[in-house]
Design an enzyme around this catalytic site. Structure first.
Site: not given
Length: 479
Positions: A84, A158, A182
């Site tokens: 990420k 997210s 997330s």
């Protein structure tokens, strides 16, 4: 240079009245102290930087950057892995999904080092909601991410890019971060596996914290086996992350791939089933029945404070995020690691006009609330402790809890707009950030073929049992 006005600001917060001589004396003492401390250098680790760095251009907007790290060999050398955009890769721009962040680290996050040392080809950073503060994948400054499995619907967030890249087959696995769901939300919406480890099981040096007492780094993968292999590689204490040194030791998760489940007992969380959309509840009920066919015993439970702990988790996340933003991204205490370049970056970011309105609103609102007093934070932590004890109590009798990962399938773009909408997306995920227990989501489908998730929650440090149950569900689904 520390001035008299700086001392006055601190004194005002303490309710002290100081005259001019006192102000000057304290300023002089602080400057003398700073001069003494100047002999300490804020050393930053360095790694060989990535090469061939390019901006991602895939059809789902899942990848932020592509790059190459030096070749390595090891047990993960069959995997291409992404991380990420809030995890440091030396030489690769790291934006945390925000136009306000302009940071290229000279070091790797611990998890990147461990993946690379194990032979994984770490090839990409993935798109994300700005500062990880949303659940749909729509708030990244570089454009929203598409869901490869459900056209016109969000991929979840997210860790939106990680979920989409794995679902599309662009990566064999990807790391996400999970503060309130997330990792698990995009895994559920995109139809892949996602693991939120036991809190503190995976070190977070080189990761941009959102709420340190909730944050976890975990893998998304097409199957339970790959997720377990990646988790076993990145887990374990690291001196660069002091918080990981006291974390619960985790079992060998991959050993769960061969563990029998015939004598396992699972507790299906009744309020989570009641509050889910009908098609999702039906899919999870069918998954539980398939486990029962394999010898798993299932009963319904209602842990104390289940419906209230979600609000507590959101209070904790908001307060800790605002505090981090206003303290230059550094925890003064047992934090998750310390980087002077990142501290300097956060100092500039919070003052940047390019920071997103939603993120700025969160900092201002929660920061103002905290300045007025932290009784709400204390109340939230106390409620979280009550819920944690309730979960521990259930897990003395059962091997795992079961819930729908999310109460709904992937919503359409623009559907999640209110605080109530947002809270519902994390209703079954944030409780276990608040409690620190590990949680694994395994894909299932509704009758119309939409991806949904079955969430297994286990004892702290017992990812192995979750892997056993998840593997059994995969086997039942493919039978």
């Amino acid at each position: 240079m520390i001035r008299d006005a700086d001392v006055r600001n601190v004194a005002d917060r303490l309710g002290l009245e100081l005259d001019a001589d006192d102000l000057a004396a304290y300023a002089e003492a602080a400057n003398d102290m700073r001069e003494q401390f100047a002999s300490l250098e804020p050393a930053t680790p360095e790694a060989e930087p990535a090469t061939d760095v390019t901006t991602g251009d895939d059809e789902y907007n899942a990848v932020r950057h592509r790059f190459r790290l030096p070749d390595a060999s090891g047990p993960l050398d069959d995997l291409a892995v992404g991380v990420k955009d809030n995890m440091a890769v030396a030489g690769v721009p790291m934006h945390c999904g925000s136009a306000a962040v302009d940071f290229t680290p000279t070091y790797h996050a611990t998890v990147v080092d461990r993946l690379h040392d194990a032979g994984a080809a770490v090839t990409a950073t993935t798109n994300m909601d700005e500062f990880a503060y949303f659940t749909t994948g729509e708030t990244c400054a570089f454009g929203p991410t598409e869901n490869p499995r459900v056209e016109g619907s969000v991929p979840g967030g997210s860790s939106s890019g990680s979920g989409a890249a794995v679902a599309a087959g662009m990566l064999d696995a990807a790391l996400g971060s999970d503060t309130g769901g997330s990792v698990r939300i995009p895994a559920s919406f995109c139809g892949v596996v996602g693991l939120k480890p036991t809190h503190r099981a995976v070190p977070r040096f080189g990761f941009a914290d959102l709420a340190p007492s909730l944050d976890c780094i975990g893998p998304l993968a097409p199957d339970v086996e790959t997720a377990a292999r990646v988790f076993d590689t990145i887990a374990g204490p690291d001196p660069r992350d002091p918080s990981s040194l006291s974390g619960a030791p985790s079992t060998d998760a991959t050993a769960g791939l061969d563990d029998p489940v015939e004598e396992c007992r699972v507790a299906v969380v009744e309020p989570a089933m009641d509050d889910a959309d009908g098609d999702v509840a039906d899919a999870v009920e069918a998954a539980v029945e398939s486990l029962e066919d394999r010898g798993v015993a299932a009963e319904s439970v209602s842990p104390a404070q289940y419906r209230n702990v979600g609000m507590a988790g959101l209070i904790v996340a908001g307060a800790e995020f605002a505090t981090l933003a206003l303290s230059e991204g550094q925890v003064v205490g047992t934090g998750t690691g310390y980087s002077e370049p990142w501290r300097e970056t956060v100092r500039e970011v919070v003052r940047s006009p390019d920071i997103g309105d939603s993120v700025r609103d969160q900092i201002l609102t929660h920061g103002t609330l905290a300045a007025d007093g932290l009784s709400h934070y204390v109340a939230a932590r106390n409620l979280g402790a009550e819920f944690t004890a309730a979960v521990d109590d259930v897990l003395e009798t059962y091997d795992a809890l079961v819930t729908p990962t999310t109460p709904m399938t992937a919503p359409e773009f623009g559907a999640i707009t209110t605080d109530e909408d947002f809270s519902r997306t994390v209703a079954n995920t944030v409780p276990f950030n608040a409690s620190g227990h590990p949680a694994l989501t395994v894909p299932t489908e509704t009758d119309d073929g939409a991806p949904a998730g079955v969430q297994f929650v286990g004892r702290r440090g017992d990812e192995r049992t979750l892997v056993a149950l998840g593997t059994s569900l995969e086997d039942a689904s493919s039978a």
